[in-house]
Design an enzyme around this catalytic site. Sequence first.
Site, PDB file in Angstrom:
ATOM      1  N   GLY A   1      -2.202  16.155   2.746  1.00  0.00           N
ATOM      2  CA  GLY A   1      -3.133  16.936   1.933  1.00  0.00           C
ATOM      3  C   GLY A   1      -2.866  16.855   0.453  1.00  0.00           C
ATOM      4  O   GLY A   1      -2.964  17.845  -0.260  1.00  0.00           O
TER       5      GLY A   1
ATOM      6  N   ASP B   1      -3.770  17.295  -7.240  1.00  0.00           N
ATOM      7  CA  ASP B   1      -2.917  16.323  -6.560  1.00  0.00           C
ATOM      8  C   ASP B   1      -1.459  16.633  -6.885  1.00  0.00           C
ATOM      9  O   ASP B   1      -1.039  16.522  -8.031  1.00  0.00           O
ATOM     10  CB  ASP B   1      -3.279  14.903  -7.016  1.00  0.00           C
TER      11      ASP B   1
ATOM     12  N   HIS C   1       0.667   4.853   1.099  1.00  0.00           N
ATOM     13  CA  HIS C   1      -0.257   5.631   1.912  1.00  0.00           C
ATOM     14  C   HIS C   1       0.349   6.987   2.214  1.00  0.00           C
ATOM     15  O   HIS C   1       1.389   7.084   2.870  1.00  0.00           O
ATOM     16  CB  HIS C   1      -0.575   4.889   3.218  1.00  0.00           C
TER      17      HIS C   1
ATOM     18  N   CYS D   1      -1.849  11.451   6.435  1.00  0.00           N
ATOM     19  CA  CYS D   1      -3.098  12.178   6.645  1.00  0.00           C
ATOM     20  C   CYS D   1      -3.303  12.281   8.150  1.00  0.00           C
ATOM     21  O   CYS D   1      -3.896  11.394   8.757  1.00  0.00           O
ATOM     22  CB  CYS D   1      -4.268  11.461   5.977  1.00  0.00           C
TER      23      CYS D   1
ATOM     24  N   ARG E   1       1.139  15.133  -5.270  1.00  0.00           N
ATOM     25  CA  ARG E   1       2.007  14.074  -4.757  1.00  0.00           C
ATOM     26  C   ARG E   1       2.899  13.477  -5.841  1.00  0.00           C
ATOM     27  O   ARG E   1       2.545  13.439  -7.012  1.00  0.00           O
ATOM     28  CB  ARG E   1       1.151  12.959  -4.143  1.00  0.00           C
TER      29      ARG E   1
ATOM     30  N   GLN F   1      -8.539   3.300   5.351  1.00  0.00           N
ATOM     31  CA  GLN F   1      -7.690   2.577   4.411  1.00  0.00           C
ATOM     32  C   GLN F   1      -6.380   2.136   5.063  1.00  0.00           C
ATOM     33  O   GLN F   1      -5.903   1.033   4.804  1.00  0.00           O
ATOM     34  CB  GLN F   1      -7.400   3.452   3.190  1.00  0.00           C
TER      35      GLN F   1
ATOM     36  N   THR G   1      -5.050  -0.094  -3.880  1.00  0.00           N
ATOM     37  CA  THR G   1      -5.408   1.285  -4.185  1.00  0.00           C
ATOM     38  C   THR G   1      -6.663   1.324  -5.035  1.00  0.00           C
ATOM     39  O   THR G   1      -6.982   0.359  -5.732  1.00  0.00           O
ATOM     40  CB  THR G   1      -4.265   2.006  -4.929  1.00  0.00           C
TER      41      THR G   1
ATOM     42  N   ARG H   1       0.857  -1.179   0.000  1.00  0.00           N
ATOM     43  CA  ARG H   1       0.000   0.000   0.000  1.00  0.00           C
ATOM     44  C   ARG H   1       0.891   1.225   0.000  1.00  0.00           C
ATOM     45  O   ARG H   1       1.850   1.306   0.788  1.00  0.00           O
ATOM     46  CB  ARG H   1      -0.900  -0.010   1.234  1.00  0.00           C
TER      47      ARG H   1
ATOM     48  N   LYS I   1      -1.614   6.126  -8.972  1.00  0.00           N
ATOM     49  CA  LYS I   1      -0.583   5.414  -8.223  1.00  0.00           C
ATOM     50  C   LYS I   1      -0.063   4.227  -9.024  1.00  0.00           C
ATOM     51  O   LYS I   1       1.142   3.958  -9.033  1.00  0.00           O
ATOM     52  CB  LYS I   1      -1.131   4.936  -6.877  1.00  0.00           C
TER      53      LYS I   1
END
Length: 203
Positions: free
Chosen positions: A93, A126, A51, A54, A128, A70, A149, A49, A154
């Site tokens: 975020g 996004d 992640h 958050c 990221r 999750q 996911t 995963r 991703k």
Amino acid sequence: MSVQYVDSCRLPTRLGEFTMHGFNEIQGDKEHIILTYGDISPNEPLLIRLHSECLTGDSLFSMRCDCGYQLETAMAEIVKAGKGALLYLRQEGRGIGLINKIRAYHLQDNGADTVEANEQLGFAADLRQFDMCKPMLEHFGVSRVRLMTNNPRKVKSLQDVGVDVVEQVSLQVGRNQHNDEYLNTKAEKMGHMFFQGSLNDLG
């Protein structure tokens, strides 16, 4: 993006005992971790995963998103599988940071959706990046994964840096009255897949 391995330690949790491995970005000030469980074999696809941090969902039990749900489910599924890894990435975020996330939540309180709120603050939906995941996985000799996911970005991000994603494993948990519209927006505007699908469905 390059990262440097730092150290490892035991991490007993109520879900099982993991090993926590720390990494520093070589250029930048972010720190990331991998939680591993069981014997990691480079010869078979590993359940993982990605992640993103958050604080509100993972630590403060917020119901505005599905992140905390999750995180817990992914860790439980890794334990159930007998082996796996959770990459915990410091990208609060969707990359805008905690304070800007509060500003975005305020805009959402006034009617904006999650994408509109980021855009009103001058950010992309996004921000990221997932480049650091390849060297983190390579530290354990892992190049083939089963990725938990709902986010096709991703999957593509890992594939683009040379990680073989052999399966996308749906992770649909935590829908409630406070995040229903948030999840619908992720599906409608960001392409999240709320079903058990194959990579052929990604286009």
